[in-house]
Design a protein around this motif. Structure first.
Motif, short mmCIF file in Angstrom:
data_model
loop_
_atom_site.label_atom_id
_atom_site.label_comp_id
_atom_site.label_asym_id
_atom_site.label_seq_id
_atom_site.Cartn_x
_atom_site.Cartn_y
_atom_site.Cartn_z
N UNK A 187 0.29 -1.65 0.05
CA UNK A 187 -0.16 -0.06 0.15
C UNK A 187 0.65 1.36 0.30
N UNK A 188 2.66 1.42 0.04
CA UNK A 188 2.75 2.45 0.20
C UNK A 188 3.28 3.33 -1.45
N UNK A 189 3.83 4.30 -1.46
CA UNK A 189 3.49 5.19 -3.18
C UNK A 189 4.05 3.71 -3.90
N UNK A 190 3.26 4.05 -5.50
CA UNK A 190 4.36 2.99 -6.39
C UNK A 190 5.86 3.77 -6.52
N UNK A 191 6.96 3.31 -6.79
CA UNK A 191 8.12 3.16 -5.95
C UNK A 191 9.19 2.47 -7.77
N UNK A 192 9.64 3.11 -8.55
CA UNK A 192 10.67 2.56 -8.92
C UNK A 192 11.53 1.10 -8.63
N UNK A 193 11.88 -0.15 -9.61
CA UNK A 193 12.29 -1.44 -9.05
C UNK A 193 13.62 -1.76 -9.69
N UNK A 194 14.14 -0.60 -10.22
CA UNK A 194 14.95 -1.11 -11.10
C UNK A 194 14.74 -2.09 -12.30
N UNK A 195 13.93 -2.81 -12.59
CA UNK A 195 14.15 -4.05 -13.18
C UNK A 195 13.15 -3.52 -14.98
N UNK A 196 13.64 -3.62 -15.49
CA UNK A 196 14.12 -3.46 -17.16
C UNK A 196 13.25 -4.03 -17.91
N UNK A 197 12.10 -3.63 -19.14
CA UNK A 197 11.83 -4.59 -19.71
C UNK A 197 12.72 -3.90 -21.19
N UNK A 198 13.69 -4.33 -22.02
CA UNK A 198 14.10 -3.50 -22.91
C UNK A 198 14.18 -4.89 -24.84
N UNK A 199 13.64 -3.66 -25.34
CA UNK A 199 13.25 -4.33 -26.91
C UNK A 199 14.19 -4.26 -27.50
N UNK A 200 15.02 -5.48 -28.47
CA UNK A 200 16.45 -5.61 -29.26
C UNK A 200 15.52 -5.74 -30.32
N UNK A 201 16.38 -5.44 -31.38
CA UNK A 201 16.12 -5.10 -33.18
C UNK A 201 16.76 -6.35 -33.36
N UNK A 202 16.74 -7.88 -33.57
CA UNK A 202 18.07 -8.60 -34.11
C UNK A 202 17.27 -8.95 -35.70
N UNK A 203 18.98 -8.87 -36.32
CA UNK A 203 18.65 -9.52 -37.37
C UNK A 203 18.51 -10.19 -37.87
N UNK A 204 18.11 -10.64 -38.85
CA UNK A 204 18.37 -12.74 -39.27
C UNK A 204 19.39 -13.29 -39.83
N UNK A 205 20.31 -12.31 -40.40
CA UNK A 205 21.22 -12.39 -40.92
C UNK A 205 22.26 -11.23 -40.61
N UNK A 206 23.88 -11.81 -40.78
CA UNK A 206 24.81 -11.21 -40.94
C UNK A 206 25.09 -10.19 -42.15
N UNK A 207 24.94 -8.96 -42.26
CA UNK A 207 25.18 -7.34 -42.93
C UNK A 207 26.64 -7.11 -42.92
N UNK A 208 27.50 -6.95 -43.43
CA UNK A 208 28.46 -6.79 -43.81
C UNK A 208 28.75 -5.07 -44.81
N UNK A 209 28.00 -4.95 -45.20
CA UNK A 209 27.67 -3.73 -45.42
C UNK A 209 27.95 -2.53 -44.30
N UNK A 210 26.52 -3.19 -43.24
CA UNK A 210 26.11 -2.11 -42.17
C UNK A 210 27.58 -1.71 -41.93
N UNK A 211 28.77 -2.69 -41.31
CA UNK A 211 30.12 -2.95 -40.58
C UNK A 211 31.21 -1.50 -41.41
#
Length: 212
Positions: A187-211
């Motif tokens: 019942x206390x005031x809502x507080x941050x917990x430090x837990x985070x969900x971070x979306x990550x964009x993942x490529x299906x193949x390696x792109x040599x030109x991007x490097x």
């Protein structure tokens, strides 16, 4: 049904299954007899869907007419010992004369590959973790699964009698925006917990030109 072990000997398109120790079965004449073996002739290697069955008894052998039903355990053995190379045509394997049906589930192989779903070039995975930690709690394909992991981790930090109410804050308009777990503890005031969900964009193949 009593347990028994089936031993198999395969010769060309014929398979013999040893039924020593198998339960009695009822033949086409209505007699209940103890089988000794089962001879199975698979119709053809491509698109097998029917087989011929001959049940061996101590003093005779009887072919199973197409109209006759067999116990489920017999049908399971027929499906289990279907030749592994069913997708390879064989001109020397004659068609069956219409015995017992094989479940459609056995007709997989090339069909599975033909219906496989193409993978996207990129997809989002969700990192469940604690702010500042290099090692994540886990990576998930849905945000709900990642959030559930964080919530469970937070709740485990408190005794069972403590009430923990979870909530998430973030920008719904940006699919790559992190969401932070906040909570009310007893019942206390809502507080941050430090837990985070971070979306990550993942490529299906390696792109040599991007490097480059």
């Amino acid at each position: 049904m009593s347990e028994f072990t089936a031993s198999v000997r395969e010769v060309q398109h014929q398979v013999r299954i040893d039924l020593t120790g198998a339960p009695k079965i009822t033949n086409g004449s209505g007699q209940t007899r103890k089988p000794q073996g089962l001879r199975v002739t698979y119709g053809r290697r491509r698109d097998i869907d029917r087989v011929d069955l001959v049940v061996e008894y101590a003093d005779s052998a009887e072919r199973v007419p197409p109209a006759d039903g067999m116990p489920d355990w017999v049908s399971d053995l027929v499906a289990k010992h279907q030749p592994a190379d069913v997708d390879e045509p064989d001109a020397f394997r004659p068609p069956g004369s219409g015995g017992m049906s094989i479940p459609a589930a056995q007709e997989k192989g090339t069909a599975t590959a033909a219906t496989s779903t193409p993978q996207p070039d990129e997809q989002i995975v969700y990192r469940a973790g604690y702010q500042g930690d290099l090692i994540p709690l886990g990576l998930y394909t849905t945000t709900d699964a990642a959030r559930a992991h964080c919530e469970a981790q937070l709740s485990a930090e408190y005794p069972a009698h403590v009430t923990v109410i979870h909530d998430w804050i973030g920008d719904d308009s940006d699919p790559l925006e992190p969401f932070e777990l906040v909570a009310e503890i007893d019942g206390a005031t809502e507080q941050p917990t430090g837990y985070v969900v971070t979306p990550l964009l993942v490529a299906a193949e390696y792109d040599a030109e991007a490097d480059a």
